[in-house]
Design an enzyme around this catalytic site. Sequence first.
Site, PDB file in Angstrom:
ATOM      1  N   SER A 152      52.063  31.421  39.782  1.00  0.00           N
ATOM      2  CA  SER A 152      52.616  30.201  39.531  1.00  0.00           C
ATOM      3  C   SER A 152      52.906  30.016  37.890  1.00  0.00           C
ATOM      4  CB  SER A 152      51.242  29.201  39.800  1.00  0.00           C
ATOM      5  OG  SER A 152      51.549  27.947  39.299  1.00  0.00           O
ATOM      6  N   TYR A 165      43.388  27.982  37.826  1.00  0.00           N
ATOM      7  CA  TYR A 165      44.455  28.525  38.439  1.00  0.00           C
ATOM      8  C   TYR A 165      45.385  29.221  37.777  1.00  0.00           C
ATOM      9  CZ  TYR A 165      48.369  27.653  41.898  1.00  0.00           C
ATOM     10  OH  TYR A 165      49.468  27.940  42.807  1.00  0.00           O
ATOM     11  N   LYS A 169      46.329  33.301  38.549  1.00  0.00           N
ATOM     12  CA  LYS A 169      47.658  33.649  38.858  1.00  0.00           C
ATOM     13  C   LYS A 169      48.526  34.541  37.984  1.00  0.00           C
ATOM     14  CE  LYS A 169      48.539  31.549  42.757  1.00  0.00           C
ATOM     15  NZ  LYS A 169      48.562  32.437  44.105  1.00  0.00           N
TER      16      LYS A 169
END
Length: 305
Positions: A152, A165, A169
């Site tokens: 991401s 996150y 990622k």
Amino acid sequence: MGVLDGKVVIVTGAAGGIGKECALLAAREGAKVVVNDLGGAVRGGDEGDAGPAEQTAQEIRAAGGEALSNSDSVTNMDAVKAMIAQAIDKFGGLHAIINPAGILRDGMFHKMADEDWDKVIEVHLRGAYNVSRASVEHFRNQGEGSYVHFTSTSGLIGNIGQANYAAAKLGVMGLSRILAMEGVAKGVRSNIIAPFAWTRMIATIPVKDEASAQRVDRMKNAMRADQVAQLAVALASSESKDVTGQIFAVRGNEVVLFDQPRPIRSMANTSGWTPRSLLDVALPAMKNSFFDAGASASVFPYDPV
């Protein structure tokens, strides 16, 4: 002739969004598909539901393709090993894994609960490890295999409120790189995609100002999951045998190749550095090459193509 004729592909998170589009397209391109999805909520942590994965599998079969469903969690290594065995036993092989399965638990880092950190790391990073580790020896033994993992821009560039996150990622990016390096001699490839697409995960991101509202509108109206699937399926194909270790993004009809961390400037002092000389000389000299603290929207401020 499809680009995946005769191949067997596992797609995780395939009940909706990018995963579903990847599964449907892989089947249209000739693959036999194992459709995996826990069937849980975006935040994870629930027991899930076998129905959503089976619904995608039914769509594939209704269109004339071959598919079976699996509702196990990618966080459970024993379950993932069973999923790999399921593909080999039922379809006679396994040639690629497309792995977009994920959850979001956003929050400012200074307010983040330990559970929200752990769950996101578990699904994204541990999940990527599990599906890779459970299949890599099979890929190496057969001299062929492709991983299409997902990163991401939250990790590559950064987004406020997504420390868990982003960390997961970026970890998946590192994993993909090593899989590619170690797999070269055995025909095992690994690439990674940072997707821009409207999915139910993206729909959970709070809109707090006009800038974020415009960003969400761009994603909702012009960046679709099926556009991301095109690259994922291409990378899963053995026709992309010379493509490995790369970082891509898909933004509407635009495919982006990212650079990877490499030195951009160095300073040497033959007498050795001290904190004082670093503050007075080295850091000021490097300042013009520093990266700012802007979020991913500052790097991609333009409308999608």
